[in-house]
Enzyme design. Structure first.
Site: not given
Length: 248
Positions: A162, A149
């Protein structure tokens, strides 16, 4: 996106984690359509069976369904042994399963949520590498693709677990790629960007999902990166950054 040339994966063994929905589901079907023997892994048996039903409705061969939690390291080891006994190698690994965690200030992050994100986003890919490296080395051109990501490179408030785990994943894959430089294995980090997935909806509930590309949009690139008959693209490619040099 880089347009992929038609490629056949006939007789290739491809394993996809998080295959029951979103990007994993689209990628599993794309490889199956390209002729691969797909090993589809996810937590939910019913969702995997629905995926297999869709594949067979298209006239594709049955998928190999493996329902288990990606955080079960011993299950990953057992799966590696089964793949070795049945096929003797693994041509493509797509490590797609991910955990968004809870978007909250770092000091407020609950330990349970942190541990889950760490287990899914970083420890599980490590266990996949650890268990499947020998199988990838046994392939004529092993390919290990990991979904990352943009938050890994540009962390921001509330995304602590995350961002940290994806940054760790990118470091791990870069190390593995460097170690594999003189082998037949090549690694890729794929950042798909905003896509119409359940995880994205959880992170941005007010966003119109129809304004985002469907998961199927990433599949041509995934197939292109998995090809063993050509050198990987150098440098940064839209949606992907190779973590290894030119194929030998």
């Amino acid at each position: 996106m880089v347009a992929a040339s038609p490629a056949s994966f006939t007789d290739k063994v491809v394993l996809v984690t998080g295959a029951s929905r979103g990007i994993g589901r689209a990628v599993a079907l794309a490889f199956s359509r390209a002729g691969a023997q797909v090993i589809a892994c996810a937590r939910t048996t019913v969702a995997l069976e629905a995926l297999d039903d869709e594949a067979q409705a298209e006239g594709l061969p049955p998928l190999t369904l493996v329902p288990f939690d990606i955080t079960d390291g011993e299950a990953i080891d057992r799966l590696g042994m089964v793949i070795h006994e049945r096929w003797g190698h693994l041509d493509v690994l797509v490590s797609n399963a991910g955990e968004l965690g809870v978007l909250t200030p770092a000091p407020h992050t609950e330990l349970k949520a942190w541990d889950r994100a760490l287990a899914v986003n970083l420890t599980a890919p490590f266990r996949l590498i650890r268990s499947f490296d020998t199988l990838l080395q046994a392939s004529e051109a092993g390919r290990a693709i990991f979904v990352t990501s943009g938050i890994a490179a540009k962390p921001r408030a509330f995304w602590g677990s995350y961002a940290a785990t994806k940054a760790g994943l990118e470091a791990l894959v870069a190390v593995y790629a460097d170690e594999s430089e003189h082998s037949r294995v090549r690694c890729a980090l794929v950042n798909p960007g905003p896509m119409r997935t359940r995880m994205r909806a959880g992170a941005f509930p007010g966003e119109d999902p129809e304004s985002l590309p469907a998961p199927e949009a990433i599949t041509p690139l995934m197939l292109e990166l998995a090809r063993g008959d050509r050198d990987p693209p150098k440098g940064v490619v839209h949606f992907a950054q190779w973590a290894a040099g030119t194929l030998q």
